[in-house]
Write an enzyme that holds these catalytic residues in place. Structure first.
Site, short mmCIF file in Angstrom:
data_model
loop_
_atom_site.label_atom_id
_atom_site.label_comp_id
_atom_site.label_asym_id
_atom_site.label_seq_id
_atom_site.Cartn_x
_atom_site.Cartn_y
_atom_site.Cartn_z
NE ARG A 198 -36.55 19.45 -38.57
CZ ARG A 198 -36.52 18.14 -38.33
NH1 ARG A 198 -36.29 17.29 -39.32
NH2 ARG A 198 -36.68 17.66 -37.11
CE LYS B 15 -36.99 10.99 -37.59
NZ LYS B 15 -36.75 12.37 -37.16
C1 LIG Z 1 -35.61 12.26 -36.48
C2 LIG Z 1 -35.30 13.14 -35.35
C3 LIG Z 1 -34.27 12.80 -34.47
C4 LIG Z 1 -33.38 11.59 -34.67
O1 LIG Z 1 -32.44 11.82 -35.67
P1 LIG Z 1 -31.36 10.71 -36.08
O2 LIG Z 1 -30.48 11.42 -37.04
O3 LIG Z 1 -32.10 9.59 -36.69
O4 LIG Z 1 -30.65 10.32 -34.83
C5 LIG Z 1 -34.05 13.64 -33.40
N1 LIG Z 1 -34.79 14.76 -33.22
C6 LIG Z 1 -35.79 15.11 -34.04
C7 LIG Z 1 -36.56 16.35 -33.76
C8 LIG Z 1 -36.08 14.32 -35.14
O5 LIG Z 1 -37.07 14.68 -35.96
#
Ligand SMILES: *Cc1c(COP(=O)(O)O)cnc(C)c1O
Length: 354
Positions: free
Chosen positions: A126, A35
């Site tokens: 969250r 992302k």
């Molecule tokens: C962005 C995201 C991740 C990845 O997180 P990082 O800290 O970039 O490894 C994993 N799970 C969810 C639900 C996310 O939104």
């Protein structure tokens, strides 16, 4: 063209491969999270080439662009978009029955089976069901055709900054065990978080039963996300930002006149360091987040930025500076997110490597 975000695909591939080598022996699969680079197809290809078979992104637009792979929608789906969710994602993360009902209908209409990772909130506040809601929720969800409960997941260190530990990740494993004991679900995936879980992984403290992590920042920036320590053997410079000097002048370090507010309503304060060599870069807050910029040239300090101008003090830079010269910066996650999503920043994918 500048400003330019340079993305070294060889280094990303190396990082992904190194993380697979860390996780695989412990029975943990990796979902590669794209992302922060907006689901760029070239990034997806690099992760695939490293051996990652599942790509995950928070946005459907990004999932659609990514190359063929098993795909996961990370953000809880908008129920109005159920049709696109089942079309572009094989899995989605969920916590609402209303949304599962919409996904169920969309999956049946598309003749597909959509997999669901049920999110459990172990304290970060969250997304996710409270642990004691999971079993009753699953009983209801099992009545919905077209969807399959593929497993459980949790997300920490996002909103509340709660650290993953054997206790809170253990909650997932216990719930999965209970679901199996009750004959409700055999979890294919038990997903113990994001890049912040890597420290536990390195220490061998991930509870047995956790069999997946969803990794973004660690692949892209080569660091874990608790203390933001570089991970051994990974590149921390797979991405960098470049911008061009458009003015080079000697100027005093104290502004002249009565100090009011700057362009963003702050009242700036200055320290008198005498006359300094200052450089203006064609870069600003429309392109990047100031805080997370790390100058890669020696003796360069970021003084501040407005929307379109970034000021550097280059008095300690060992050489002359010319107008037109390119300066390079490393980025933290916030700065990378801003640069990556700014339409003004050119993205350059390099084959690269070592
Ligand atoms: C962005 C995201 C991740 C990845 O997180 P990082 O800290 O970039 O490894 C994993 N799970 C969810 C639900 C996310 O939104």
């Amino acid at each position: 063209m500048y400003p330019r975000l340079c993305i070294d695909l060889g280094r990303l591939q190396h990082n992904a491969k190194s993380l697979l080598q860390l996780a695989s022996p412990r029975g943990i699969s990796i979902w590669g999270v794209t992302k922060v680079l907006c689901g760029a197809p070239a990034v997806g290809e690099a992760l695939r080439a490293a051996g990652i078979t599942t790509l995950a992104d928070s946005r459907l637009d990004n999932l659609r662009k990514l190359p063929t792979a098993e795909k996961v929608l990370l953000r809880l789906p908008d129920p109005h978009q159920a049709e696109s969710v089942v079309r572009y994602a094989d899995w989605s993360l969920n916590s609402e029955l209303t949304t599962l009902q919409a996904l169920s209908q969309a999956a049946i209409a598309a003749g597909k089976r959509h997999k669901v990772l049920l999110m459990v909130d172990v304290g970060d506040l969250r997304e996710g069901l409270w642990p004691d809601e999971v079993i009753p929720f699953v009983r209801q969800a099992l009545g919905l055709p077209g969807i399959q409960i593929g497993g459980l997941g949790t997300n920490v260190t996002c909103y509340g900054g709660v650290l993953p530990d054997p206790t809170n990740l253990g909650v997932l494993v216990e719930l999965a065990t209970e679901l199996k004991r009750l004959g409700l679900v055999e979890c294919e995936v038990i997903s113990g978080g994001n890049s912040s879980s890597l420290e536990l992984l390195q220490q061998g403290k991930i509870p047995r039963g956790i069999n997946n992590l969803r990794l973004g920042e660690s692949i892209i920036l080569g660091q874990e996300t608790i203390a933001r320590r570089p991970l051994p053997g990974l590149f921390t410079d797979a991405v960098m930002l470049q911008a061009v000097a458009i003015e080079v002048k000697e100027k005093p370090s104290l502004p002249i006149g009565t100090i009011g507010q700057d362009a963003f309503g702050n009242s700036p304060e200055f320290v008198d360091l005498g006359v300094r060599r200052r450089v203006i870069l064609a870069l600003g807050r429309q392109d990047v987040r100031l805080d997370g910029l790390l100058p890669l040239e020696p003796g360069v300090r970021v003084l501040g930025a407005s929307s379109d101008h970034l000021l550097l003090d280059t008095s300690d830079y060992p050489e002359d500076v010319r107008v037109g010269q390119v300066f390079s910066f490393g980025l933290d996650y916030g700065a990378l997110l801003a640069a990556s999503t700014s339409p003004y920043v050119v993205k350059e994918f390099r084959k690269g490597g070592n």
